[in-house]
Design a protein around this motif. Sequence first.
Motif: not given
Lengths: 220, 220
Positions: A174, A177, A179-181, A184-185, A189-190
Amino acid sequence: MTPKIINREEKSREIALAALTVFAEHGFESTSMSQVAEAAGIGKGTIYEYFHSKTDLIIAATAAWVQNIEEGITPLLDSDMDPLTRLRTLFAASTKAFLDDPKVILVFLGISQLVIKDPALGQRFGGAEVISAPIRKVICSILADGVAAGLFHVHVLENSESIARNLVAFVDGIGLHYVTNPHAFDLAEQINFYLEQLIATLSVAPNGDRSPGVRGKRNR
Amino acid sequence: MTPKIINREEKSREIALAALTVFAEHGFESTSMSQVAEAAGIGKGTIYEYFHSKTDLIIAATAAWVQNIEEGITPLLDSDMDPLTRLRTLFAASTKAFLDDPKVILVFLGISQLVIKDPALGQRFGGAEVISAPIRKVICSILADGVAAGLFHVHVLENSESIARNLVAFVDGIGLHYVTNPHAFDLAEQINFYLEQLIATLSVAPNGDRSPGVRGKRNR
DNA sequence: TTATTATGACCGACCGGTCGGTCAAAAACA
DNA sequence: TGTTTTTGACCGACCGGTCGGTCATAATAA
């Protein structure tokens, strides 16, 4: 005999730490040895007095990084907080570390690529496993305490290695994911969603019934 | 007037696919354009007739890769299998793809590094989100079907995006750990452990009681 | 002096990208 | 049909520049 009594150990670590920050800034392959030298405040040739190659350097940098993590994490081992709080604290800390300096993951990516390309390399620093080993260890310890305290289901024990490994893998995934975007979220929280879901799974159900899902491994 | 009217679209894809395999072999930065040209069976200069830069090439290669995944995955969308089987099939397929060609993750790492170093780049191909979007979509669809079929708890619906994102992140993370050290653990077993644990969490408890853990997000 | 450490100029290999030119197919013409 | 012209696909030698690594020399301490 020794003119300038130099603590090679210490200076190696200094260089490795300097390398760590530069690698984390531009990535491993895109960083030149000159940049590392500049960051360390020494000449380029000097690096080769302490490290045989650029590869050796990132290995040392990775080790230093792991050691940093370890030092920040181990206090949670013998804390007297209850296991649940410790678990949440651990992951709040991980999340924070990630948000504070997202690009350190570049170092992880760099060393990963090297190891993938040359598996024998992984052996040079005790296998790539060592990177996540400290955190896994702490998690397992917390799980064991949780079981001992009657908070977690007993079957958690026999699977604690798998649980810990998956947990760390998830955070890495996660994080990558994220640092890549970043837009996006919400990373915190995730991660938190995952953690609470996991805790619920591990916990002894309030009614005393067994919680499902950790009964044991299933093969298909 | 025109000598050999060439389908630029198609040839671009050909080159991108060749690039994909070479990048997956040696990693992005370590692969030279000459190697790509050789793999594609064309001259180096020709690549630049179709792609403006090496960066553009890996973007195209990534897109082609995602498209491959998508094509292999979408049949699961409208399958008439029950949701649980579909979920298990999906991850068995992912695991297999990973074990068959572990090094494709190098492409993922390559593009990730580029995007981290230059976030604006992520926009060029619709944001790094698109890479995992197809799989997330399939997962959400399965979850929705599961709820509709009464297999999963209703609260799964409102969290399906988070569940899917975490699931994909986990697979990426554990995959990365795996290629980094294939001897440390059994990938299939580990993914399966996660999946079964998740399914147990999502499922309506046998006694009709609500399963814990997906009640809703908690912020801390 | 002698032994050790530090250094940066230097080297050869290599890389991404360019460019002038070749070639074959299609169009135009006869 | 045969011939000439046009045009875009294709190419690889080449260029400016960078990089990891070396080494002769300088600096430093004993």
